[in-house]
Design an enzyme around this catalytic site. Structure first.
Site, mmCIF file in Angstrom:
data_model
loop_
_atom_site.group_PDB
_atom_site.id
_atom_site.type_symbol
_atom_site.label_atom_id
_atom_site.label_comp_id
_atom_site.label_asym_id
_atom_site.label_seq_id
_atom_site.Cartn_x
_atom_site.Cartn_y
_atom_site.Cartn_z
ATOM 1 N N HIS A 357 -4.875 -20.126 -31.961
ATOM 2 C CA HIS A 357 -6.160 -19.876 -31.342
ATOM 3 C C HIS A 357 -6.339 -19.958 -29.928
ATOM 4 O O HIS A 357 -7.563 -19.801 -29.385
ATOM 5 C CB HIS A 357 -6.987 -20.928 -31.738
ATOM 6 C CG HIS A 357 -7.382 -20.849 -33.396
ATOM 7 N ND1 HIS A 357 -8.665 -20.250 -33.938
ATOM 8 C CD2 HIS A 357 -6.653 -21.430 -34.297
ATOM 9 C CE1 HIS A 357 -8.470 -20.314 -35.263
ATOM 10 N NE2 HIS A 357 -7.375 -21.059 -35.530
ATOM 11 N N LYS A 545 -22.000 -21.896 -25.136
ATOM 12 C CA LYS A 545 -20.441 -22.167 -25.442
ATOM 13 C C LYS A 545 -20.035 -23.203 -24.581
ATOM 14 O O LYS A 545 -20.703 -23.660 -23.719
ATOM 15 C CB LYS A 545 -19.828 -20.930 -25.289
ATOM 16 C CG LYS A 545 -19.857 -20.354 -23.655
ATOM 17 C CD LYS A 545 -19.130 -19.091 -23.527
ATOM 18 C CE LYS A 545 -19.686 -17.798 -24.036
ATOM 19 N NZ LYS A 545 -18.905 -17.241 -25.242
ATOM 20 N N ARG A 546 -18.626 -23.523 -24.959
ATOM 21 C CA ARG A 546 -18.333 -24.859 -24.376
ATOM 22 C C ARG A 546 -18.238 -24.332 -22.790
ATOM 23 O O ARG A 546 -17.983 -23.266 -22.530
ATOM 24 C CB ARG A 546 -16.807 -25.240 -24.663
ATOM 25 C CG ARG A 546 -16.647 -25.962 -26.099
ATOM 26 C CD ARG A 546 -17.380 -27.071 -25.997
ATOM 27 N NE ARG A 546 -16.666 -27.958 -25.201
ATOM 28 C CZ ARG A 546 -15.955 -29.347 -25.750
ATOM 29 N NH1 ARG A 546 -15.918 -29.437 -27.174
ATOM 30 N NH2 ARG A 546 -15.290 -29.958 -24.815
ATOM 31 N N LYS A 551 -14.244 -19.205 -19.340
ATOM 32 C CA LYS A 551 -15.302 -18.512 -19.957
ATOM 33 C C LYS A 551 -16.156 -18.280 -18.833
ATOM 34 O O LYS A 551 -17.278 -17.520 -19.110
ATOM 35 C CB LYS A 551 -15.919 -19.621 -20.819
ATOM 36 C CG LYS A 551 -15.128 -20.147 -21.971
ATOM 37 C CD LYS A 551 -15.893 -20.899 -23.000
ATOM 38 C CE LYS A 551 -15.077 -21.307 -23.994
ATOM 39 N NZ LYS A 551 -14.850 -20.444 -25.084
ATOM 40 N N THR A 653 -16.590 -16.082 -31.025
ATOM 41 C CA THR A 653 -17.264 -16.087 -32.174
ATOM 42 C C THR A 653 -18.805 -15.886 -32.271
ATOM 43 O O THR A 653 -19.304 -15.423 -32.907
ATOM 44 C CB THR A 653 -16.877 -17.084 -33.231
ATOM 45 O OG1 THR A 653 -16.784 -18.256 -32.668
ATOM 46 C CG2 THR A 653 -15.436 -16.489 -34.153
ATOM 47 N N LYS A 657 -22.166 -13.511 -33.663
ATOM 48 C CA LYS A 657 -23.317 -14.166 -34.124
ATOM 49 C C LYS A 657 -24.429 -13.605 -33.405
ATOM 50 O O LYS A 657 -25.513 -12.925 -33.737
ATOM 51 C CB LYS A 657 -23.405 -15.683 -34.128
ATOM 52 C CG LYS A 657 -22.370 -16.282 -34.894
ATOM 53 C CD LYS A 657 -21.997 -17.914 -34.324
ATOM 54 C CE LYS A 657 -20.877 -18.346 -34.793
ATOM 55 N NZ LYS A 657 -20.371 -19.816 -34.099
#
Ligand code: 26V
Length: 813
Positions: A357, A545-546, A551, A653, A657
């Protein structure tokens, strides 16, 4: 109970009485939640029993999904949905003056995961059951799940998560299925007539008790099992007790039970803590012992029978965290069942498959040899033997190439490399999006790909459209069904027929109205929670998100600061009003991420209170991001921020969504964004920035100098300077670490490099949004082409391509 509404109501009132000795009027909302959930669980139990029985009788192959994390969120709503009972219960309760949504909100999220990896596991369980596949989860029943995040003065504060405080309705404790897991001690081999017998002595036993949670399939009778293990012990130090040293009497008990007390709240950054290694072995060993025990009852217990377990059982490991499954299965097959090394190895390898992952180098797990040897002596012996045999194979293939052999060895440089163990010990290795799988093959695991090319494959992630569309956005789901019928619910690819209506003015209006209602609901929540008034007609631009450097929340934040500067310079700046919404947790020890949170909150404080901005932009950081909060936020988003440094986000992911809920993605060509772009086409997504190839080339060959960018873009230079020049109402060194990561450390994640392209992409979003009909058409196309990202598709690819399992239709008896 559920034949008619009248019966349901009577049963509900009756349940309140039998459980709590209370009438409807006397009972609290929490009691009502428990009463309803208990009734639903009783319904589920009948199907659960049948599923287990029919699996046993059919003797079909089953898969066990081993994961350190299952981020389930709440289950009442999804169970009702999957049982097809939502409307029935909602109406019945309404007649009693009860709002089902309020009952659902009572449930504590089961937050047994950090983020993407754990939520993926939960989506997979939903899809496995809904596809009527015999498959179960195996994990840890953490006493404390993901910490609760509070924001105090702009900083993240962590509070323990106490999700079990009021009991957990959905679990069943199975004390009679307990097993023992052995830690420490010494291992002695005794030659008994040519056969080695293994004696593990002076070990510390920890009793593993399973708690089973039913996993309900949608519109079928399948109920699978998520088995979560809890460390419990009867250990009691009587001598200390009788001496009056009561603390010492229970000290050992608590230290043994610590194993399943907490979820480590780090993602993408392993901390080499003994307790975490202990957790890994604990649930892997317990899970495998219970699987083998059941196998022997159903399929026979001779060594010959056990050499064939891969025909009846598939074990999947979610990242390397359960990679000890490889040596543990070897141990059971050899030490307990008497198989030879060769037979045990063949069986083990054919049973286990592995998903990677992440390619972040710092996230690849490795354990100090000394720690493994001390805590898990038998595991270490077996790993060493696997390593030696593997290195011998490499030696044959690459004679004399010590560098290569060392780079691939399972044990090297003082560590046990878990990814190497997982690759060598499994028959399938997959990445979670095309680009990620290709990077694994070409870069990160290219050595292994050369040796085992046929083992590598891709399985692009997906999410359950039942939770993330049908349930989280039931109004949108209703409109879709009115337009194209309901078969998309079982076959999400059929959403594609919505495409025909992309320019249908009536459908556009209806979808827009639903989005508006969702935005109103979120705006109200923000006002109630935080006292911030946001314009529900502004663009809701969301990054949830985290918090992690790769990111790039920093890119988003710096762009907001730039927008603010421009608004201050020209108050009449003609932009669509926007609300920038953030949420997400930082790992507890992640200094930079914690300061990114503070930075966003500082921006919020400055911008939201500046009358010059005229409310055109607002910034909101919602605390305690969780599955249930995501269900509120995502349906209300207009813009989905998926802006990771290309090549770093394995899949993502959240991106899927948002897409399902009609948000437009602004994103890099990273992870599954690339496949989203392929599905919707360039006109329905806004892409910017470096490609993965470009980023990887920079990493490999250098050639990026952040100062070139910094000096050549005055807008950018200004915002970077504003981090540390006293412009912000914090101590001037507050954001030194952010500044440092960008400038001194040469901007590892290309924030500055991508800044101009991002700002341009944001302008494009601005102008696209202004053409409402066009925007709505884009939104509809995103929904229409989201079918590929249902986890039903992903799971059926695993079932066919890796696990080799097929559906077992459970009959209702
Ligand atoms: C790694 C570690 C390392 C040891 C310490 C604790 C810990 C906890 C979690 C992880 C896993 C990090 C990997 C991860 O979450 N990957 C995410 O997986 C998602 C599902 O495949 C994917 O969508 C995200 O892009 C990826 O970052």
């Amino acid at each position: 109970m559920l034949k008619s509404k009248q019966e349901f109501k009577e049963a509900f009132i009756n349940k309140l009485q039998t459980l709590f000795g209370q009438s409807l009027d006397e009972s609290s909302i929490a009691d009502k939640y428990v009463a309803l959930s208990t009734m639903i669980k009783e319904e589920i139990s009948k199907l659960w029993y049948q599923s287990n029985r029919q699996y046993r009788v059919s003797k079909e192959k089953q898969v066990y999904y081993f994961s350190m994390e299952f981020l389930l969120g709440r289950l009442l709503g999804s169970n009702l949905y999957n049982l097809g009972l939502t409307e029935f219960c909602s109406e019945g309760l309404k007649e009693l003056g009860i709002d089902l949504n309020e009952l659902e909100a009572v449930e504590h999220d089961a937050g047994l995961g950090n983020g993407g990896l754990g939520r993926l596991a939960a989506c997979f369980l939903d899809s496995i059951a809904s596809l009527q596949l015999p498959g179960h989860g195996c994990g840890i029943r953490y006493r404390h799940g993901m910490f609760e995040q509070k924001i105090v003065d702009g900083y993240q504060i962590e509070l323990p998560d106490n999700w079990l405080r009021d009991g957990y309705v959905w679990e069943v404790r199975k004390a009679d299925r307990a097993v023992t897991v052995k830690f420490g001690g010494h291992v002695r081999l005794e030659d008994q007539g040519g056969r080695y017998v293994v004696f593990h002595e002076n070990y510390e036993p920890v009793v593993a008790i399973p708690y089973d949670v039913p996993i309900v399939g949608a519109n079928c009778n399948t109920v699978n099992t998520l088995r979560l293990w809890s460390a419990e012990t009867n250990h009691f130090d009587f001598p200390s007790f009788s001496k009056g040293d009561f603390l010492k009497a229970v000290e050992k008990k608590y230290s043994l039970e610590a194993t399943s007390q907490i979820l480590y709240p780090d993602d993408n950054y392993p901390e080499g803590k003994t307790l975490r290694l202990k957790q890994q072995y604990f649930f892997v060993s317990a899970g495998l012992q219970s699987i083998i025990r059941r196998y022997k009852r159903t399929h026979g217990a001779t060594p010959d029978d056990l050499a064939k377990i891969h025909k009846k059982i598939a074990i999947h490991i979610n990242d390397t965290h359960p990679a000890l499954a490889v040596p543990e299965l070897m141990r059971i097959l050899m030490d307990e069942e008497g198989l030879s090394w060769e037979d045990a190895w063949n069986t083990t390898r054919q049973t286990i498959s592995y998903t990677n992952h992440t390619i972040l180098p710092e996230a690849l797990e490795k354990w100090p040899i000394e720690m493994v040897e001390r805590l898990l002596p038998r595991m270490y012996m077996i790993i060493r033997e696997i390593n030696e045999r593997f290195c011998a194979v490499l030696w044959e293939k690459y004679p004399g190439d010590w560098d290569k052999i060392r780079a691939m060895a399972i044990i090297a440089d003082g560590y046990v490399h878990m990814a190497h163990l997982a690759v060598v010990g499994s028959h399938s290795i997959n990445g979670v999006a095309e680009v990620h799988s290709n990077i694994l093959k070409k870069e990160v695991m290219s050595n292994f790909y050369q040796v085992y090319p046929y083992r590598f494959n891709n399985k692009t992630n997906g999410v359950t459209h039942r939770r993330w569309l049908a349930k989280a956005n039931s109004a949108l789901a209703g409109i879709i069904t009115e337009a194209i019928g309901s078969s998309w619910l079982a076959h999400p690819y059929e959403l594609a027929s919505l495409h025909r209506y992309a320019h249908d003015a009536e459908l556009q209006d209806r979808i827009k109205a639903v989005k508006q209602a969702n935005k109103n609901r979120l705006a109200q929540f923000i006002q109630e929670k935080m006292g911030i008034v946001v314009d529900p007609h502004s663009i809701f631009d969301v990054q949830v998100k985290r918090i992690h450097a790769y990111k790039r929340q920093t890119l988003n934040a710096l762009h907001i600061l730039d927008l603010y500067n421009r608004l201050k310079a020209s108050p009449g700046l003609d932009i669509e009003p926007r609300t920038f919404i953030f949420a997400g947790k930082s790992a507890t020890g992640y200094y930079l991420a914690k300061h990114i949170i503070k930075f966003i909150n500082t921006l919020a404080q400055v911008i939201n209170n500046d009358p010059d901005v005229g409310g055109k932009i607002k910034v909101v950081f919602l605390e305690n991001y969780s599955v249930s909060l995501a269900e509120l936020i995502i349906p209300a988003a207009d813009v989905s921020e998926q802006i990771s440094t290309a090549s770093r986000e394995a899949s993502g992911t959240g991106n899927m969504k948002f897409m399902m809920n009609g948000a437009i993605t602004i994103g890099t060509l990273d992870g599954a964004n690339i496949e989203i772009c392929d599905e919707v086409g360039n006109d329905n997504i806004v892409i910017f920035g470096l490609t993965a190839e470009e980023v990887l080339n920079y990493y490999k060959y250098g050639g990026y100098n952040v100062l070139d960018v910094y000096h050549n873009n005055p807008h950018l230079r200004l915002v970077v300077d504003q981090l540390t020049n006293g412009f912000l109402p914090v101590s001037p060194d507050e954001f030194n670490c952010i500044h440092h990561s960008l400038i001194r450390a040469n901007d590892e994640f290309f924030v500055l490099k991508d800044f101009a392209a991002y700002a341009e992409a944001q302008e494009k979003i601005n102008s696209l949004y202004r053409d409402s009909a066009h925007w709505q058409a884009m939104a509809i196309n995103n929904i229409a082409f989201s079918g590929r990202f249902s986890s039903d598709r992903t799971v059926s690819e695993y079932a066919i391509g890796i696990w080799r399992i097929k559906p077992v239709v459970i009959r209702e008896v």
